[in-house]
Structure formats: C-alpha cells, structure tokens
Design a protein around this motif. Structure first.
Motif, PDB file in Angstrom:
ATOM      1  N   THR A   1       0.201  -3.830  -5.663  1.00 26.41           N
ATOM      2  CA  THR A   1       0.405  -2.390  -5.124  1.00 26.41           C
ATOM      3  C   THR A   1      -0.955  -1.664  -5.438  1.00 26.41           C
ATOM      4  O   THR A   1      -1.513  -1.798  -6.329  1.00 26.41           O
ATOM      5  CB  THR A   1       1.832  -1.513  -5.737  1.00 26.41           C
ATOM      6  OG1 THR A   1       1.310  -1.080  -6.985  1.00 26.41           O
ATOM      7  CG2 THR A   1       2.802  -2.494  -6.137  1.00 26.41           C
ATOM      8  N   SER A   2      -1.219  -0.621  -4.392  1.00 20.46           N
ATOM      9  CA  SER A   2      -2.094   0.338  -4.662  1.00 20.46           C
ATOM     10  C   SER A   2      -1.816   1.755  -4.351  1.00 20.46           C
ATOM     11  O   SER A   2      -0.960   1.934  -3.339  1.00 20.46           O
ATOM     12  CB  SER A   2      -3.312   0.026  -3.667  1.00 20.46           C
ATOM     13  OG  SER A   2      -3.012   0.195  -2.357  1.00 20.46           O
TER      14      SER A   2
ATOM     15  N   ASP B   1      -7.230   2.775   4.857  1.00 18.86           N
ATOM     16  CA  ASP B   1      -7.036   2.115   3.761  1.00 18.86           C
ATOM     17  C   ASP B   1      -8.205   0.858   3.949  1.00 18.86           C
ATOM     18  O   ASP B   1      -8.263   0.372   4.810  1.00 18.86           O
ATOM     19  CB  ASP B   1      -5.657   1.255   3.833  1.00 18.86           C
ATOM     20  CG  ASP B   1      -5.625   0.122   2.706  1.00 18.86           C
ATOM     21  OD1 ASP B   1      -5.773   0.411   1.550  1.00 18.86           O
ATOM     22  OD2 ASP B   1      -5.471  -1.032   3.252  1.00 18.86           O
TER      23      ASP B   1
ATOM     24  N   ASN C   1      -8.098  -1.300   0.758  1.00 19.35           N
ATOM     25  CA  ASN C   1      -7.809  -2.156  -0.356  1.00 19.35           C
ATOM     26  C   ASN C   1      -7.003  -3.320  -0.043  1.00 19.35           C
ATOM     27  O   ASN C   1      -7.431  -4.525  -0.271  1.00 19.35           O
ATOM     28  CB  ASN C   1      -6.869  -1.303  -1.260  1.00 19.35           C
ATOM     29  CG  ASN C   1      -7.529  -0.328  -1.950  1.00 19.35           C
ATOM     30  OD1 ASN C   1      -8.788  -0.348  -2.267  1.00 19.35           O
ATOM     31  ND2 ASN C   1      -6.733   0.799  -2.213  1.00 19.35           N
TER      32      ASN C   1
ATOM     33  N   VAL D   1       0.797  -1.232   0.016  1.00 20.83           N
ATOM     34  CA  VAL D   1      -0.035   0.031   0.098  1.00 20.83           C
ATOM     35  C   VAL D   1       1.024   1.246   0.073  1.00 20.83           C
ATOM     36  O   VAL D   1       1.793   1.527   0.751  1.00 20.83           O
ATOM     37  CB  VAL D   1      -0.933   0.113   1.294  1.00 20.83           C
ATOM     38  CG1 VAL D   1      -1.846   1.203   1.533  1.00 20.83           C
ATOM     39  CG2 VAL D   1      -1.877  -1.149   1.208  1.00 20.83           C
TER      40      VAL D   1
ATOM     41  N   GLY E   1      -5.118   3.640  -6.192  1.00 18.45           N
ATOM     42  CA  GLY E   1      -5.583   3.459  -4.735  1.00 18.45           C
ATOM     43  C   GLY E   1      -7.037   3.803  -4.395  1.00 18.45           C
ATOM     44  O   GLY E   1      -7.414   3.346  -3.425  1.00 18.45           O
TER      45      GLY E   1
ATOM     46  N   PHE F   1      -9.201   0.288  -7.786  1.00 22.17           N
ATOM     47  CA  PHE F   1      -8.546  -0.843  -7.245  1.00 22.17           C
ATOM     48  C   PHE F   1      -9.412  -1.854  -7.693  1.00 22.17           C
ATOM     49  O   PHE F   1      -8.642  -3.044  -8.072  1.00 22.17           O
ATOM     50  CB  PHE F   1      -8.181  -0.677  -5.751  1.00 22.17           C
ATOM     51  CG  PHE F   1      -7.305  -1.689  -5.357  1.00 22.17           C
ATOM     52  CD1 PHE F   1      -6.081  -1.899  -5.538  1.00 22.17           C
ATOM     53  CD2 PHE F   1      -8.138  -2.913  -4.565  1.00 22.17           C
ATOM     54  CE1 PHE F   1      -4.960  -2.842  -4.926  1.00 22.17           C
ATOM     55  CE2 PHE F   1      -7.133  -4.072  -4.142  1.00 22.17           C
ATOM     56  CZ  PHE F   1      -5.825  -3.979  -4.368  1.00 22.17           C
ATOM     57  N   GLU F   2     -10.575  -2.007  -7.055  1.00 23.08           N
ATOM     58  CA  GLU F   2     -11.432  -3.360  -7.261  1.00 23.08           C
ATOM     59  C   GLU F   2     -11.729  -3.495  -8.556  1.00 23.08           C
ATOM     60  O   GLU F   2     -11.610  -4.865  -9.111  1.00 23.08           O
ATOM     61  CB  GLU F   2     -12.849  -3.072  -6.290  1.00 23.08           C
ATOM     62  CG  GLU F   2     -12.362  -3.030  -4.945  1.00 23.08           C
ATOM     63  CD  GLU F   2     -13.697  -2.375  -4.037  1.00 23.08           C
ATOM     64  OE1 GLU F   2     -14.676  -2.286  -4.399  1.00 23.08           O
ATOM     65  OE2 GLU F   2     -13.304  -2.138  -2.653  1.00 23.08           O
TER      66      GLU F   2
ATOM     67  N   MET G   1      -1.722  -1.085  -9.350  1.00 22.26           N
ATOM     68  CA  MET G   1      -3.162  -0.790  -9.598  1.00 22.26           C
ATOM     69  C   MET G   1      -3.351   0.535  -8.550  1.00 22.26           C
ATOM     70  O   MET G   1      -2.502   1.295  -7.826  1.00 22.26           O
ATOM     71  CB  MET G   1      -3.906  -1.573  -8.852  1.00 22.26           C
ATOM     72  CG  MET G   1      -3.640  -3.017  -9.697  1.00 22.26           C
ATOM     73  SD  MET G   1      -4.810  -4.457  -9.428  1.00 22.26           S
ATOM     74  CE  MET G   1      -4.288  -4.817  -7.743  1.00 22.26           C
TER      75      MET G   1
END
Lengths: 239, 239
Positions: free
Chosen positions: B68-69, B22, B24, B10, B150, B155-156, B148
């Motif tokens: 990664t986000s 967060d 994610n 993250v 944040g 992200f999803e 990806m």
C-alpha cells in the motif's frame, strides 16, 4: 444531494508489468472532478477475462458510471469487449454499423479489412457506439459501462464525446495554501478545522525544499461559500 | 512453478481528484517485474476507512503480497494504519519502538513531539516496522500487507528495504520488435504465434509516427530460451 459516483478500470498487462505508465486515470480524474462526478475507486487488471469480468461486475454495481481503458484493438490480447459482454450478461457479435464504419475506413486507406480488423466490430448486444475520431474503431456504452481505448489520445477523444452527456453534479472545487512548516506541526489545528467543516474534505501533502519541510494544505468541496469561509480560517491559522 | 503474486493499493483522495498523478504504481510494477513477482491487480481508493478495509481484505486474500502507499502521516486524513489493523482483525496502539524512533528524531531537530506526530507511532499489533531513512516515520508489515508512505522518494526507499527479503520467482523478461505496420495487419500472424507459445505473454502496442501507424510487439516470459525462440519467429514474420 450527493454527486454521481464513478469508477475507472484500466485494462492491460503492459501497465502491471511496468512497461507503460498509465496516464488515463489521471486524465479522467481531472475531467470528472470538473464535471462534478466523484471518482471513488480505480482498478488495474491484466488482459485476463476472469479478472476483467469480476472487476466490471463489482464496479458497475458500486458506482453510477464505469469507465474502462484498453483492450479494444484487433489483436488476440484485446478481450475487453467480450469480457464486458460476459460481465453484464449479454451476447456479442460483429455489428453492422461498426462493420460499415471500419470497412469504409480501410477501403479509403487501401488496406484489407481482414479478420483481425473485423474483431474491432465485435460489440455487445444493446450497446451504443462511442465515436473514435482518430483511428475509427469505436468504443461503446453498455448499461453504465463506458468502454474506451487505451491509447491516451483516443481515450481522451472518446471521453470528450461521452462526458457532456452524463449527468454531473456540482464541480468539486479546491483551494490550497502552501506553508513552510512540517505536517506534524500543523496537523492538530488542521484536523480541528476539518472537523468544523464536515462537508469539505481537507488534505495535507508534505514536500521538501532545500532541506526544509513544507506542506500543501488543500480544501475541497462543492460549495464556494463554505470553501471561502474555511480558507479564511486556514489563512488565519497558518498564513 | 508459478511466480508469487502481488497487488498494490494506492490510498488517497488526491489521486482520485486528479490533483496528484500517482507514480508509485508504475515504480512498483517495474521493481516487482525485475524481482520475479507478478503484479496481478492494483486498486486506488480514497481516504475512507470502509473503502480501505474492503480493498485490503480482498487483495490480501487474493495475492501473496500486498503493497500500500499513502495515508501514514500525522494528519486527520492519515487513516491507513487503523484501517489495515481493522481489515486484518488486530488491535492498534502507540508502539514503544516507533515512539523511540520518532521521539529521538524530533528531539534532535528541536521540534515538539506533539500528539499529531505521535500518531505516526500508531502501529497494528504484531506488525514489523519498515525503516524510513528520509523522514523517520516508519511503515510496517502486517501479515502479507506492506504499508508504505505515499511520497515517492519515501515509498521507493521503503520498497528497497522490503523487496530483497521477499521470495521472488524468475524475473519476467521481455523483448520487443518495433514494426511500421498497423496492428490490424499483423494481428492474425501475431495471434497464431502467441498460441504457439502458451507459456509466453505477447502484447501489441500501436503508435503513430508522422502520420504512419506502427506497432510495438512485446514478448514477455521467464524462460530466456523460449523467449529467444519466439523472438526469432517474430523477426522472421515481421522483421
């Protein structure tokens, strides 16, 4: 002078499997920011001795303070105390003061102080206990590592007794401006402004509202005068 | 056969300052568990090139997949793409296909495709783009690292296009039993049961309800028959 640095280590299979959504990192981040301690890294590992040992060693060496959450209960998967002792190269045993605390507590409750419950009195040599006002089983401080419970109410109570004793720096202040423009539209000017104020940190966080793009512009820093000056410029650019 | 392993990174000052909680990591953890991929570690770092480079290198070497986000937008603090390229030792430049995607998008919206927005077309050499159905700016896959956005919805969406193509293992199943007894009371028997089923992972999660202590006992594993057998034993012990 730079602010002291900190790292967090969240320990538990339940976080990595998605069963539990951690809240302790978010809570700690806010408290440290108010205390003027910079949280520079966080890690999450499972109930695995090698993973905990490696993470504690890395974070303890890299930061002024380390905070851990989770794995200090009575069950077989509670291995944090042993792993932290191993990471920092000290022994561990049932300690008299922790045995007293827990023994008295269970006697008062009329519950057996069995072998599993006694596990919670396993404390690394040379550690200082952290009071647990909720369920008695203590956390501990060993060198710069603060070992606390994973249950959020207990984590928060332990942190409140630990935090006032730590040396903090200037609290990290922040101001923000909400603009109904996309990030891409303000990025050039915002980047130039950030370059003008190297001691401040500036971040932009996009959002969508009724199909329109907006951005929250956030300025963070420890010097209120600089923060105000940057905020004035920000408002004149985008306000 | 072991399941493939994954790590999450993250990226963002806003997580470490406590501004943003967060979500994610929690989302990814659940999705990977369903896909039969074991999330073994997560890290959070700030918008700092050295920190991102070190974390990407460590996680990319340790796990089959890294996710990664954060940090892929148009502003000066969006440095993830450059840091990932540096971590994995490849070059980075404005890429034609990403420029086309973004250029068409902004033209359609009647917005200038300025320098800041063009930054989002900076893609490491050899990377494959990840589709962004929400705001067009793509993520990318470089070696085993999946980069990806944040913003949770993006992200999803990116994860949903990436995940079906990854090789998963057997989904991690779990069953749980809620007992109104404290952890310390069930720990000995529960620990012995865990030792009887070395291929399963067993965890206990205490809670308080109306002043009484209870524990959620969770058994996780990939073999449904073993899980059922352990659950039967668990119910006979504590049900």
């Amino acid at each position: 002078m730079r602010n002291p640095t900190a790292a967090m280590l969240v320990i538990g299979d339940e976080i990595l499997s998605g069963r539990t959504r951690d809240s302790n990192l978010w809570y700690l981040a806010g408290e440290l920011t108010r205390a003027g301690i910079s949280l520079t890294e966080a890690r999450v590992v499972g109930d695995d001795t090698a993973a905990i040992v490696a993470a504690v060693r890395a974070l303890s060496a890299a930061c002024d303070y380390v905070f851990t959450s989770g794995g200090i209960g009575p069950t077989h998967d509670d291995i944090t105390a042993d792993a932290v002792a191993e990471a920092l190269g000290v022994g561990i045993s049932l300690r008299a003061d922790a045995m007293d605390l827990l023994g008295t507590h269970y006697q008062r409750q009329g519950l057996p102080f069995n072998e599993a419950r006694q596990r919670m009195a396993r404390i690394p040599d040379g550690a200082e206990l952290i009071d647990n006002p909720i369920s008695v089983a203590p956390g501990f401080i060993l060198k710069n590592v603060h070992v606390m419970a994973g249950v959020p109410t207990i984590f928060e109570a332990m942190l409140s007794s630990v935090l006032p004793r730590l040396t903090g720096g200037a609290p990290l202040l922040s101001q923000s401006l909400r603009v109904m423009r996309g990030e891409g539209e303000i990025a050039d000017d915002f980047g130039r402004l950030a370059a003008e104020f190297p001691d401040l940190s500036m971040g932009s966080y996009p959002f969508q509202q009724n199909g329109a793009f907006g951005t929250n512009l956030v300025i963070r820093g420890t010097d209120p005068a600089q923060l105000d000056a940057a905020m004035l410029r920000l408002v004149s650019l985008f306000g």
